[in-house]
Design an enzyme around this catalytic site. Structure first.
Site, PDB file in Angstrom:
ATOM      1  N   ARG A  21     -12.968 -13.861  -1.751  1.00  0.00           N
ATOM      2  CA  ARG A  21     -12.168 -14.529  -0.708  1.00  0.00           C
ATOM      3  C   ARG A  21     -13.000 -15.254   0.329  1.00  0.00           C
ATOM      4  O   ARG A  21     -12.440 -16.043   1.098  1.00  0.00           O
ATOM      5  CB  ARG A  21     -11.217 -13.524  -0.034  1.00  0.00           C
ATOM      6  CG  ARG A  21     -10.051 -13.187  -0.912  1.00  0.00           C
ATOM      7  CD  ARG A  21      -8.988 -12.354  -0.216  1.00  0.00           C
ATOM      8  NE  ARG A  21      -7.909 -12.076  -1.137  1.00  0.00           N
ATOM      9  CZ  ARG A  21      -7.122 -11.007  -1.068  1.00  0.00           C
ATOM     10  NH1 ARG A  21      -7.290 -10.116  -0.104  1.00  0.00           N
ATOM     11  NH2 ARG A  21      -6.151 -10.846  -1.957  1.00  0.00           N
ATOM     12  N   ARG A  71      -3.044 -14.067  -2.101  1.00  0.00           N
ATOM     13  CA  ARG A  71      -3.194 -14.307  -0.656  1.00  0.00           C
ATOM     14  C   ARG A  71      -3.832 -15.671  -0.380  1.00  0.00           C
ATOM     15  O   ARG A  71      -3.586 -16.278   0.667  1.00  0.00           O
ATOM     16  CB  ARG A  71      -3.973 -13.168   0.009  1.00  0.00           C
ATOM     17  CG  ARG A  71      -3.236 -11.831  -0.158  1.00  0.00           C
ATOM     18  CD  ARG A  71      -3.531 -10.825   0.907  1.00  0.00           C
ATOM     19  NE  ARG A  71      -3.041  -9.514   0.473  1.00  0.00           N
ATOM     20  CZ  ARG A  71      -1.777  -9.108   0.579  1.00  0.00           C
ATOM     21  NH1 ARG A  71      -0.861  -9.890   1.110  1.00  0.00           N
ATOM     22  NH2 ARG A  71      -1.437  -7.901   0.141  1.00  0.00           N
ATOM     23  N   GLN A  90      -8.995   2.505  -0.438  1.00  0.00           N
ATOM     24  CA  GLN A  90      -8.754   2.836  -1.851  1.00  0.00           C
ATOM     25  C   GLN A  90      -9.694   3.952  -2.309  1.00  0.00           C
ATOM     26  O   GLN A  90      -9.269   4.893  -2.982  1.00  0.00           O
ATOM     27  CB  GLN A  90      -8.955   1.592  -2.726  1.00  0.00           C
ATOM     28  CG  GLN A  90      -7.904   0.524  -2.458  1.00  0.00           C
ATOM     29  CD  GLN A  90      -8.126  -0.726  -3.283  1.00  0.00           C
ATOM     30  OE1 GLN A  90      -9.069  -0.809  -4.081  1.00  0.00           O
ATOM     31  NE2 GLN A  90      -7.258  -1.704  -3.109  1.00  0.00           N
ATOM     32  N   SER A 149       0.839  -1.212   0.000  1.00  0.00           N
ATOM     33  CA  SER A 149       0.000   0.000   0.000  1.00  0.00           C
ATOM     34  C   SER A 149       0.869   1.255   0.000  1.00  0.00           C
ATOM     35  O   SER A 149       0.592   2.225  -0.714  1.00  0.00           O
ATOM     36  CB  SER A 149      -0.886   0.019   1.245  1.00  0.00           C
ATOM     37  OG  SER A 149      -1.824  -1.011   1.195  1.00  0.00           O
ATOM     38  N   ASP A 151      -6.990  -7.911   4.505  1.00  0.00           N
ATOM     39  CA  ASP A 151      -6.161  -8.745   3.615  1.00  0.00           C
ATOM     40  C   ASP A 151      -5.619  -9.987   4.316  1.00  0.00           C
ATOM     41  O   ASP A 151      -5.092 -10.892   3.666  1.00  0.00           O
ATOM     42  CB  ASP A 151      -4.988  -7.920   3.059  1.00  0.00           C
ATOM     43  CG  ASP A 151      -5.473  -6.834   2.109  1.00  0.00           C
ATOM     44  OD1 ASP A 151      -6.602  -6.953   1.591  1.00  0.00           O
ATOM     45  OD2 ASP A 151      -4.732  -5.859   1.889  1.00  0.00           O
ATOM     46  N   ARG A 206     -13.460  -6.425 -11.188  1.00  0.00           N
ATOM     47  CA  ARG A 206     -13.658  -5.814  -9.868  1.00  0.00           C
ATOM     48  C   ARG A 206     -14.386  -4.474  -9.996  1.00  0.00           C
ATOM     49  O   ARG A 206     -14.224  -3.763 -10.990  1.00  0.00           O
ATOM     50  CB  ARG A 206     -12.306  -5.662  -9.163  1.00  0.00           C
ATOM     51  CG  ARG A 206     -11.703  -7.037  -8.892  1.00  0.00           C
ATOM     52  CD  ARG A 206     -10.380  -6.957  -8.202  1.00  0.00           C
ATOM     53  NE  ARG A 206     -10.505  -6.403  -6.861  1.00  0.00           N
ATOM     54  CZ  ARG A 206      -9.471  -6.080  -6.106  1.00  0.00           C
ATOM     55  NH1 ARG A 206      -8.240  -6.254  -6.560  1.00  0.00           N
ATOM     56  NH2 ARG A 206      -9.661  -5.592  -4.908  1.00  0.00           N
TER      57      ARG A 206
HETATM   58  C1  S3P Z   1      -5.653  -1.101   0.082  1.00  0.00           C
HETATM   59  C2  S3P Z   1      -6.898  -1.102   0.649  1.00  0.00           C
HETATM   60  C3  S3P Z   1      -7.703  -2.327   0.846  1.00  0.00           C
HETATM   61  C4  S3P Z   1      -6.847  -3.578   0.739  1.00  0.00           C
HETATM   62  C5  S3P Z   1      -5.936  -3.522  -0.438  1.00  0.00           C
HETATM   63  C6  S3P Z   1      -4.990  -2.349  -0.330  1.00  0.00           C
HETATM   64  C7  S3P Z   1      -4.946   0.180  -0.079  1.00  0.00           C
HETATM   65  O1  S3P Z   1      -8.697  -2.371  -0.144  1.00  0.00           O
HETATM   66  O2  S3P Z   1      -7.669  -4.723   0.649  1.00  0.00           O
HETATM   67  O3  S3P Z   1      -5.172  -4.716  -0.541  1.00  0.00           O
HETATM   68  O4  S3P Z   1      -3.718   0.162  -0.310  1.00  0.00           O
HETATM   69  O5  S3P Z   1      -5.597   1.223   0.027  1.00  0.00           O
HETATM   70  P1  S3P Z   1     -10.117  -1.599   0.001  1.00  0.00           P
HETATM   71  O6  S3P Z   1      -9.864  -0.157   0.029  1.00  0.00           O
HETATM   72  O7  S3P Z   1     -10.890  -2.012  -1.217  1.00  0.00           O
HETATM   73  O8  S3P Z   1     -10.705  -2.117   1.269  1.00  0.00           O
END
Ligand code: S3P
Length: 436
Positions: free
Chosen positions: A353, A395, A174, A26, A322, A126
Protein backbone atom coordinates in the site's frame (compact mmCIF):
# COMPACT_ATOMS: atom_id res chain seq x y z
CA UNK A 1 -21.77 -6.93 -6.29
CA UNK A 2 -19.28 -4.19 -7.25
CA UNK A 3 -18.46 -3.77 -10.93
CA UNK A 4 -15.01 -4.56 -12.21
CA UNK A 5 -14.50 -1.02 -13.52
CA UNK A 6 -15.98 2.03 -11.79
CA UNK A 7 -15.81 5.58 -13.14
CA UNK A 8 -16.63 8.69 -11.11
CA UNK A 9 -16.65 12.42 -11.79
CA UNK A 10 -16.33 15.43 -9.52
CA UNK A 11 -19.29 15.40 -7.09
CA UNK A 12 -20.53 18.80 -8.22
CA UNK A 13 -23.38 18.99 -5.69
CA UNK A 14 -21.37 17.69 -2.75
CA UNK A 15 -22.06 14.50 -0.81
CA UNK A 16 -25.39 14.54 0.98
CA UNK A 17 -27.57 12.03 2.80
CA UNK A 18 -27.54 9.35 5.48
CA UNK A 19 -26.25 5.79 5.13
CA UNK A 20 -25.46 2.84 7.38
CA UNK A 21 -22.10 1.31 6.47
CA UNK A 22 -21.88 -2.52 6.64
CA UNK A 23 -20.75 -4.43 9.73
CA UNK A 24 -17.17 -4.38 10.98
CA UNK A 25 -14.90 -6.83 9.19
CA UNK A 26 -12.52 -7.55 12.08
CA UNK A 27 -15.37 -8.14 14.52
CA UNK A 28 -17.34 -10.31 12.06
CA UNK A 29 -14.40 -12.73 11.54
CA UNK A 30 -13.96 -13.06 15.29
CA UNK A 31 -17.68 -13.54 15.96
CA UNK A 32 -17.78 -16.41 13.43
CA UNK A 33 -14.72 -18.11 14.94
CA UNK A 34 -15.65 -17.72 18.61
CA UNK A 35 -19.32 -18.44 17.93
CA UNK A 36 -18.39 -21.66 16.12
CA UNK A 37 -16.45 -22.92 19.15
CA UNK A 38 -19.04 -21.74 21.66
CA UNK A 39 -21.49 -23.67 23.75
CA UNK A 40 -25.09 -22.79 22.79
CA UNK A 41 -26.79 -20.60 20.19
CA UNK A 42 -26.60 -16.87 19.64
CA UNK A 43 -28.35 -14.28 17.48
CA UNK A 44 -25.82 -12.45 15.32
CA UNK A 45 -27.00 -9.11 13.94
CA UNK A 46 -25.34 -7.00 11.24
CA UNK A 47 -22.66 -9.59 10.34
CA UNK A 48 -20.56 -8.37 7.41
CA UNK A 49 -21.73 -10.42 4.41
CA UNK A 50 -18.60 -9.63 2.39
CA UNK A 51 -16.56 -12.29 0.61
CA UNK A 52 -13.86 -12.29 3.33
CA UNK A 53 -16.22 -12.80 6.25
CA UNK A 54 -18.45 -15.26 4.39
CA UNK A 55 -15.35 -17.39 3.72
CA UNK A 56 -14.65 -17.47 7.45
CA UNK A 57 -18.28 -18.30 8.25
CA UNK A 58 -18.27 -21.15 5.67
CA UNK A 59 -15.03 -22.47 7.17
CA UNK A 60 -16.69 -22.54 10.58
CA UNK A 61 -19.68 -24.40 9.10
CA UNK A 62 -17.18 -26.98 7.85
CA UNK A 63 -16.14 -27.42 11.48
CA UNK A 64 -19.75 -28.15 12.42
CA UNK A 65 -21.14 -24.74 13.39
CA UNK A 66 -24.78 -24.29 12.33
CA UNK A 67 -26.09 -21.12 10.69
CA UNK A 68 -29.88 -20.67 10.74
CA UNK A 69 -30.97 -17.80 8.46
CA UNK A 70 -32.78 -14.83 9.99
CA UNK A 71 -34.76 -11.95 8.48
CA UNK A 72 -31.80 -10.76 6.36
CA UNK A 73 -28.43 -12.23 5.31
CA UNK A 74 -26.69 -10.12 8.00
CA UNK A 75 -28.85 -11.56 10.80
CA UNK A 76 -28.71 -15.25 11.69
CA UNK A 77 -28.53 -17.72 14.54
CA UNK A 78 -25.12 -19.28 15.05
CA UNK A 79 -24.97 -22.55 16.98
CA UNK A 80 -21.53 -23.53 18.21
CA UNK A 81 -19.83 -26.87 18.52
CA UNK A 82 -19.08 -26.51 22.26
CA UNK A 83 -15.41 -26.93 21.39
CA UNK A 84 -16.09 -30.31 19.73
CA UNK A 85 -15.62 -29.33 16.06
CA UNK A 86 -15.53 -31.89 13.27
CA UNK A 87 -12.61 -32.21 10.87
CA UNK A 88 -13.11 -30.24 7.64
CA UNK A 89 -13.73 -32.51 4.65
CA UNK A 90 -12.35 -30.00 2.14
CA UNK A 91 -9.47 -27.51 2.09
CA UNK A 92 -10.50 -24.17 3.58
CA UNK A 93 -10.75 -21.26 1.14
CA UNK A 94 -9.77 -18.00 2.87
CA UNK A 95 -10.14 -15.98 -0.33
CA UNK A 96 -8.42 -12.61 0.03
CA UNK A 97 -8.39 -12.51 3.82
CA UNK A 98 -5.22 -12.38 5.87
CA UNK A 99 -7.31 -11.95 9.01
CA UNK A 100 -9.38 -15.07 8.27
CA UNK A 101 -6.33 -17.21 7.54
CA UNK A 102 -4.13 -16.00 10.41
CA UNK A 103 -6.84 -16.17 13.07
CA UNK A 104 -8.12 -19.56 11.94
CA UNK A 105 -4.53 -20.89 11.91
CA UNK A 106 -4.40 -20.24 15.67
CA UNK A 107 -7.54 -22.33 16.12
CA UNK A 108 -6.78 -25.13 13.63
CA UNK A 109 -3.30 -25.63 15.11
CA UNK A 110 -4.84 -26.60 18.46
CA UNK A 111 -7.65 -28.87 17.21
CA UNK A 112 -7.24 -32.65 16.99
CA UNK A 113 -7.31 -33.00 13.17
CA UNK A 114 -5.48 -31.94 10.05
CA UNK A 115 -6.51 -29.08 7.82
CA UNK A 116 -5.29 -27.05 4.88
CA UNK A 117 -6.04 -23.37 4.22
CA UNK A 118 -5.48 -21.60 0.92
CA UNK A 119 -6.23 -18.19 -0.57
CA UNK A 120 -6.19 -16.09 -3.73
CA UNK A 121 -2.93 -14.89 -5.38
CA UNK A 122 -2.76 -11.77 -3.16
CA UNK A 123 -3.19 -13.78 0.06
CA UNK A 124 -0.75 -16.44 -1.23
CA UNK A 125 2.00 -13.84 -1.32
CA UNK A 126 1.48 -12.45 2.19
CA UNK A 127 3.81 -13.41 5.07
CA UNK A 128 2.62 -16.28 7.30
CA UNK A 129 5.88 -16.80 9.26
CA UNK A 130 4.62 -14.16 11.68
CA UNK A 131 2.01 -16.63 12.95
CA UNK A 132 3.87 -19.88 12.17
CA UNK A 133 6.74 -18.84 14.49
CA UNK A 134 4.78 -18.16 17.70
CA UNK A 135 2.35 -21.02 17.10
CA UNK A 136 5.38 -23.26 16.41
CA UNK A 137 6.79 -22.22 19.81
CA UNK A 138 3.52 -23.51 21.29
CA UNK A 139 4.17 -26.87 19.55
CA UNK A 140 2.02 -26.34 16.43
CA UNK A 141 2.82 -28.18 13.20
CA UNK A 142 2.18 -25.72 10.38
CA UNK A 143 3.83 -25.98 6.99
CA UNK A 144 3.74 -23.09 4.55
CA UNK A 145 3.67 -24.80 1.18
CA UNK A 146 3.22 -21.83 -1.14
CA UNK A 147 5.43 -21.07 -4.11
CA UNK A 148 6.74 -18.08 -2.19
CA UNK A 149 8.63 -19.11 0.99
CA UNK A 150 6.63 -18.69 4.19
CA UNK A 151 3.36 -18.23 2.30
CA UNK A 152 0.02 -20.05 1.99
CA UNK A 153 -1.35 -22.66 1.44
CA UNK A 154 -0.88 -23.68 5.08
CA UNK A 155 -0.97 -27.36 6.02
CA UNK A 156 -1.77 -27.83 9.68
CA UNK A 157 -1.46 -31.03 11.72
CA UNK A 158 -3.57 -30.20 14.73
CA UNK A 159 -2.21 -31.17 18.14
CA UNK A 160 -2.43 -30.09 21.78
CA UNK A 161 -0.25 -27.07 22.41
CA UNK A 162 1.68 -25.67 25.36
CA UNK A 163 1.19 -22.11 26.62
CA UNK A 164 3.88 -19.48 25.95
CA UNK A 165 4.63 -15.85 26.64
CA UNK A 166 5.14 -14.16 23.28
CA UNK A 167 6.72 -10.76 22.62
CA UNK A 168 5.22 -9.59 19.33
CA UNK A 169 7.95 -8.28 17.00
CA UNK A 170 5.44 -6.05 15.20
CA UNK A 171 2.20 -4.28 16.18
CA UNK A 172 -0.24 -6.76 14.64
CA UNK A 173 -3.70 -7.58 15.93
CA UNK A 174 -3.80 -10.63 13.68
CA UNK A 175 -0.66 -12.15 15.20
CA UNK A 176 -1.80 -11.24 18.72
CA UNK A 177 -5.19 -12.83 18.06
CA UNK A 178 -3.77 -16.00 16.49
CA UNK A 179 -1.71 -16.62 19.65
CA UNK A 180 -4.58 -15.72 22.00
CA UNK A 181 -7.05 -17.98 20.16
CA UNK A 182 -4.55 -20.86 20.32
CA UNK A 183 -4.14 -20.00 24.02
CA UNK A 184 -7.89 -20.24 24.59
CA UNK A 185 -7.69 -23.87 23.40
CA UNK A 186 -4.56 -24.70 25.42
CA UNK A 187 -4.20 -25.85 29.04
CA UNK A 188 -2.63 -23.02 31.10
CA UNK A 189 -2.10 -19.30 30.66
CA UNK A 190 -0.88 -17.90 27.33
CA UNK A 191 0.31 -14.29 27.28
CA UNK A 192 1.43 -11.75 24.71
CA UNK A 193 3.16 -8.39 24.88
CA UNK A 194 2.60 -6.02 21.96
CA UNK A 195 4.96 -3.13 21.12
CA UNK A 196 1.98 -0.77 20.55
CA UNK A 197 -1.76 -0.89 21.10
CA UNK A 198 -3.56 -2.72 18.30
CA UNK A 199 -7.27 -3.31 17.78
CA UNK A 200 -8.65 -5.09 20.82
CA UNK A 201 -11.72 -6.85 19.40
CA UNK A 202 -10.48 -10.32 20.37
CA UNK A 203 -10.04 -9.26 23.99
CA UNK A 204 -13.48 -7.60 24.06
CA UNK A 205 -15.12 -10.67 22.54
CA UNK A 206 -13.35 -12.98 25.02
CA UNK A 207 -14.97 -10.85 27.67
CA UNK A 208 -18.38 -10.97 25.92
CA UNK A 209 -18.26 -14.76 25.62
CA UNK A 210 -16.90 -15.38 29.12
CA UNK A 211 -13.39 -16.49 28.16
CA UNK A 212 -11.04 -15.56 31.05
CA UNK A 213 -8.75 -12.86 29.69
CA UNK A 214 -6.81 -10.09 31.43
CA UNK A 215 -5.47 -6.89 29.85
CA UNK A 216 -2.81 -4.79 31.61
CA UNK A 217 -3.41 -1.15 32.50
CA UNK A 218 -1.99 0.31 29.27
CA UNK A 219 -3.32 -2.50 27.09
CA UNK A 220 0.07 -3.83 25.99
CA UNK A 221 0.00 -7.15 27.88
CA UNK A 222 -2.80 -9.69 27.50
CA UNK A 223 -3.29 -13.14 29.02
CA UNK A 224 -5.88 -15.80 28.35
CA UNK A 225 -6.61 -18.96 30.38
CA UNK A 226 -7.37 -22.19 28.59
CA UNK A 227 -8.88 -24.43 27.74
CA UNK A 228 -11.99 -22.23 27.87
CA UNK A 229 -15.26 -22.75 26.03
CA UNK A 230 -16.88 -19.48 24.88
CA UNK A 231 -20.48 -19.20 26.10
CA UNK A 232 -22.82 -18.19 23.25
CA UNK A 233 -24.35 -14.72 23.74
CA UNK A 234 -26.28 -12.54 21.28
CA UNK A 235 -24.26 -9.88 19.54
CA UNK A 236 -24.73 -6.84 17.29
CA UNK A 237 -21.79 -6.04 15.03
CA UNK A 238 -21.29 -2.25 14.74
CA UNK A 239 -20.63 -0.57 11.38
CA UNK A 240 -17.05 -0.68 10.11
CA UNK A 241 -15.13 2.55 10.74
CA UNK A 242 -12.67 1.47 8.03
CA UNK A 243 -15.55 1.54 5.50
CA UNK A 244 -16.89 4.80 6.97
CA UNK A 245 -13.42 6.33 6.49
CA UNK A 246 -13.93 6.66 2.73
CA UNK A 247 -16.98 8.87 3.22
CA UNK A 248 -15.35 10.79 6.10
CA UNK A 249 -12.60 11.86 3.71
CA UNK A 250 -14.84 12.49 0.68
CA UNK A 251 -17.32 14.64 2.62
CA UNK A 252 -14.42 16.54 4.23
CA UNK A 253 -12.81 17.53 0.92
CA UNK A 254 -15.78 17.90 -1.47
CA UNK A 255 -17.43 21.35 -1.16
CA UNK A 256 -21.08 21.57 -0.08
CA UNK A 257 -21.13 18.19 1.68
CA UNK A 258 -23.04 17.07 4.74
CA UNK A 259 -23.54 13.37 5.43
CA UNK A 260 -24.43 11.17 8.38
CA UNK A 261 -23.08 7.65 8.86
CA UNK A 262 -25.16 5.66 11.33
CA UNK A 263 -24.08 3.05 13.91
CA UNK A 264 -20.35 3.28 13.18
CA UNK A 265 -17.99 1.43 15.55
CA UNK A 266 -15.98 3.89 17.66
CA UNK A 267 -13.59 1.53 19.40
CA UNK A 268 -10.70 3.69 20.72
CA UNK A 269 -8.18 1.30 19.12
CA UNK A 270 -9.74 2.06 15.71
CA UNK A 271 -10.78 5.71 15.79
CA UNK A 272 -7.51 7.53 14.99
CA UNK A 273 -8.85 8.36 11.53
CA UNK A 274 -11.32 10.69 13.27
CA UNK A 275 -8.62 12.20 15.53
CA UNK A 276 -6.26 12.81 12.60
CA UNK A 277 -8.90 14.23 10.24
CA UNK A 278 -10.08 16.59 13.01
CA UNK A 279 -6.48 17.66 13.61
CA UNK A 280 -6.30 18.49 9.88
CA UNK A 281 -9.41 20.66 10.21
CA UNK A 282 -12.26 18.24 9.41
CA UNK A 283 -15.75 19.03 10.73
CA UNK A 284 -16.82 15.74 12.32
CA UNK A 285 -19.43 15.41 15.06
CA UNK A 286 -20.59 12.29 16.86
CA UNK A 287 -24.07 11.73 18.28
CA UNK A 288 -26.12 8.93 19.87
CA UNK A 289 -23.07 7.19 21.34
CA UNK A 290 -23.90 3.76 22.75
CA UNK A 291 -21.93 0.90 24.18
CA UNK A 292 -22.62 -2.82 23.88
CA UNK A 293 -19.21 -4.48 24.28
CA UNK A 294 -18.04 -2.12 21.52
CA UNK A 295 -18.85 1.61 21.44
CA UNK A 296 -20.67 2.98 18.38
CA UNK A 297 -22.49 6.12 17.27
CA UNK A 298 -23.70 8.29 14.40
CA UNK A 299 -21.08 10.42 12.66
CA UNK A 300 -21.91 13.64 10.81
CA UNK A 301 -19.32 15.17 8.49
CA UNK A 302 -19.48 18.55 6.77
CA UNK A 303 -17.00 20.00 4.28
CA UNK A 304 -13.95 21.37 6.10
CA UNK A 305 -13.43 25.14 5.96
CA UNK A 306 -9.71 24.64 5.62
CA UNK A 307 -7.72 21.39 5.58
CA UNK A 308 -4.09 21.36 6.72
CA UNK A 309 -1.42 18.68 6.44
CA UNK A 310 -0.26 16.86 9.57
CA UNK A 311 2.39 14.55 10.94
CA UNK A 312 0.99 11.12 11.82
CA UNK A 313 2.38 10.02 15.16
CA UNK A 314 4.00 6.62 15.57
CA UNK A 315 1.42 5.34 18.07
CA UNK A 316 -1.41 6.35 15.70
CA UNK A 317 -0.21 4.08 12.88
CA UNK A 318 -1.65 0.72 14.10
CA UNK A 319 -4.89 2.53 14.97
CA UNK A 320 -5.42 3.75 11.39
CA UNK A 321 -3.37 1.25 9.41
CA UNK A 322 -6.23 0.35 7.02
CA UNK A 323 -7.22 3.99 6.54
CA UNK A 324 -3.81 5.22 5.34
CA UNK A 325 -4.56 5.02 1.58
CA UNK A 326 -7.65 7.23 1.96
CA UNK A 327 -5.89 9.46 4.50
CA UNK A 328 -3.19 10.01 1.86
CA UNK A 329 -5.99 11.14 -0.49
CA UNK A 330 -7.18 13.65 2.14
CA UNK A 331 -3.57 14.84 2.51
CA UNK A 332 -3.35 15.50 -1.24
CA UNK A 333 -6.19 18.01 -0.85
CA UNK A 334 -4.77 19.61 2.35
CA UNK A 335 -2.44 22.61 2.48
CA UNK A 336 1.15 21.75 3.38
CA UNK A 337 2.88 18.43 3.84
CA UNK A 338 1.54 15.34 5.58
CA UNK A 339 4.15 12.90 6.82
CA UNK A 340 3.38 9.21 7.35
CA UNK A 341 6.29 7.14 8.72
CA UNK A 342 6.70 3.94 10.81
CA UNK A 343 4.18 2.29 8.50
CA UNK A 344 6.29 -0.41 6.80
CA UNK A 345 3.49 -2.90 7.64
CA UNK A 346 1.59 -1.30 4.74
CA UNK A 347 3.94 -3.11 2.37
CA UNK A 348 2.47 -6.52 3.31
CA UNK A 349 -1.26 -5.74 3.07
CA UNK A 350 -3.56 -6.81 0.21
CA UNK A 351 -1.15 -4.81 -1.96
CA UNK A 352 2.06 -2.98 -1.11
CA UNK A 353 0.00 0.00 0.00
CA UNK A 354 2.94 2.39 0.12
CA UNK A 355 3.82 1.90 -3.53
CA UNK A 356 0.21 1.51 -4.77
CA UNK A 357 -0.92 4.67 -2.95
CA UNK A 358 2.11 6.62 -4.21
CA UNK A 359 1.61 5.37 -7.81
CA UNK A 360 -2.04 6.30 -7.91
CA UNK A 361 -1.54 9.69 -6.23
CA UNK A 362 1.13 10.50 -8.82
CA UNK A 363 -1.17 9.33 -11.64
CA UNK A 364 -3.64 12.02 -10.49
CA UNK A 365 -0.95 14.72 -10.34
CA UNK A 366 -0.29 14.48 -6.58
CA UNK A 367 3.10 15.45 -5.16
CA UNK A 368 4.37 12.59 -3.03
CA UNK A 369 7.70 11.28 -1.83
CA UNK A 370 8.01 7.56 -1.07
CA UNK A 371 9.93 6.22 1.93
CA UNK A 372 10.62 2.62 2.88
CA UNK A 373 8.21 3.04 5.81
CA UNK A 374 5.75 5.62 4.52
CA UNK A 375 5.35 8.72 2.41
CA UNK A 376 5.22 12.53 2.48
CA UNK A 377 2.35 14.13 0.57
CA UNK A 378 2.43 17.80 -0.32
CA UNK A 379 -1.13 18.81 -0.99
CA UNK A 380 -3.10 21.80 -2.05
CA UNK A 381 -2.77 21.68 -5.83
CA UNK A 382 -5.73 20.23 -7.75
CA UNK A 383 -5.79 16.56 -8.78
CA UNK A 384 -6.90 15.38 -12.21
CA UNK A 385 -8.80 12.22 -13.10
CA UNK A 386 -6.86 9.20 -14.35
CA UNK A 387 -7.33 5.55 -15.25
CA UNK A 388 -5.86 3.57 -12.37
CA UNK A 389 -5.61 0.01 -11.14
CA UNK A 390 -6.75 -1.23 -7.74
CA UNK A 391 -3.75 -3.60 -7.61
CA UNK A 392 -6.12 -6.29 -6.27
CA UNK A 393 -6.73 -4.12 -3.22
CA UNK A 394 -10.23 -3.04 -2.14
CA UNK A 395 -8.98 -0.12 -0.07
CA UNK A 396 -6.92 1.26 -2.97
CA UNK A 397 -9.99 0.98 -5.22
CA UNK A 398 -12.33 2.82 -2.83
CA UNK A 399 -9.67 5.33 -1.69
CA UNK A 400 -8.98 6.54 -5.22
CA UNK A 401 -12.66 6.65 -6.17
CA UNK A 402 -12.94 9.15 -3.30
CA UNK A 403 -10.09 11.16 -4.83
CA UNK A 404 -12.04 11.16 -8.10
CA UNK A 405 -15.00 12.86 -6.40
CA UNK A 406 -12.86 16.01 -6.03
CA UNK A 407 -10.68 15.77 -9.16
CA UNK A 408 -10.98 17.33 -12.63
CA UNK A 409 -12.41 15.08 -15.35
CA UNK A 410 -13.14 11.37 -15.01
CA UNK A 411 -11.49 8.91 -12.63
CA UNK A 412 -11.63 5.21 -13.48
CA UNK A 413 -10.60 2.36 -11.21
CA UNK A 414 -9.99 -0.96 -12.91
CA UNK A 415 -10.17 -4.40 -11.28
CA UNK A 416 -12.24 -3.29 -8.36
CA UNK A 417 -14.65 -6.22 -7.93
CA UNK A 418 -12.45 -6.81 -4.83
CA UNK A 419 -14.52 -4.08 -3.11
CA UNK A 420 -16.87 -6.97 -2.28
CA UNK A 421 -14.25 -8.40 0.09
CA UNK A 422 -15.08 -5.67 2.60
CA UNK A 423 -17.86 -3.37 1.39
CA UNK A 424 -20.85 -4.99 -0.32
CA UNK A 425 -23.23 -2.20 -1.38
CA UNK A 426 -20.43 0.34 -1.87
CA UNK A 427 -21.68 1.46 -5.30
CA UNK A 428 -25.23 1.97 -3.99
CA UNK A 429 -23.85 4.18 -1.23
CA UNK A 430 -21.77 6.09 -3.78
CA UNK A 431 -24.94 6.78 -5.77
CA UNK A 432 -26.97 7.70 -2.68
CA UNK A 433 -24.41 10.19 -1.38
CA UNK A 434 -23.36 11.81 -4.67
CA UNK A 435 -26.78 11.68 -6.34
CA UNK A 436 -24.96 10.48 -9.46
C1 S3P B 1 -6.85 -6.84 11.39
C2 S3P B 1 -5.61 -6.36 11.74
C3 S3P B 1 -4.78 -5.52 10.86
C4 S3P B 1 -5.61 -4.91 9.73
C5 S3P B 1 -6.49 -5.93 9.10
C6 S3P B 1 -7.47 -6.49 10.10
C7 S3P B 1 -7.58 -7.69 12.34
O1 S3P B 1 -3.77 -6.31 10.30
O2 S3P B 1 -4.76 -4.35 8.76
O3 S3P B 1 -7.23 -5.35 8.02
O4 S3P B 1 -8.80 -7.88 12.16
O5 S3P B 1 -6.96 -8.18 13.29
P1 S3P B 1 -2.37 -6.61 11.07
O6 S3P B 1 -2.66 -7.39 12.27
O7 S3P B 1 -1.56 -7.39 10.07
O8 S3P B 1 -1.80 -5.27 11.36
Amino acid sequence: MSSDTITVKRAANGLRGTITVPGDKSISHRVAILGALSCGSMQVRNYLCSEDCMNTLRAMQQLGAKVTPGDSPQNFTLTGTAMQPTAPTRDIDCGNSGTGMRLMAGVMAALPFNSCMFGDPSLSSRPMRRIIDPLGQMGAHITACGRKPGCAPLRIEGTSLTPIHYELPMASAQVKSAVLLAGMLTEGTTSVHQPAITRDHTERLFNHFGVPCRVSEYGLDIEVDGPSVPQAKDIIVPGDISSAAFWLVAATVVPNSEITLRHVGLNPTRDAIITVLRRMGADITIANEQHEGEPYGDITVRTANRLMGTVIRKHEIPNLIDEIPVLAVAAAFAEGTTIIRNAAELRVKESDRISTTVNNLRAMGGIVEEFEDGMAITGGSPLHGAVMDSYHDHRIAMGFLMAGLHADGETTLQNCANINTSYPGFEEHLHTLTGA
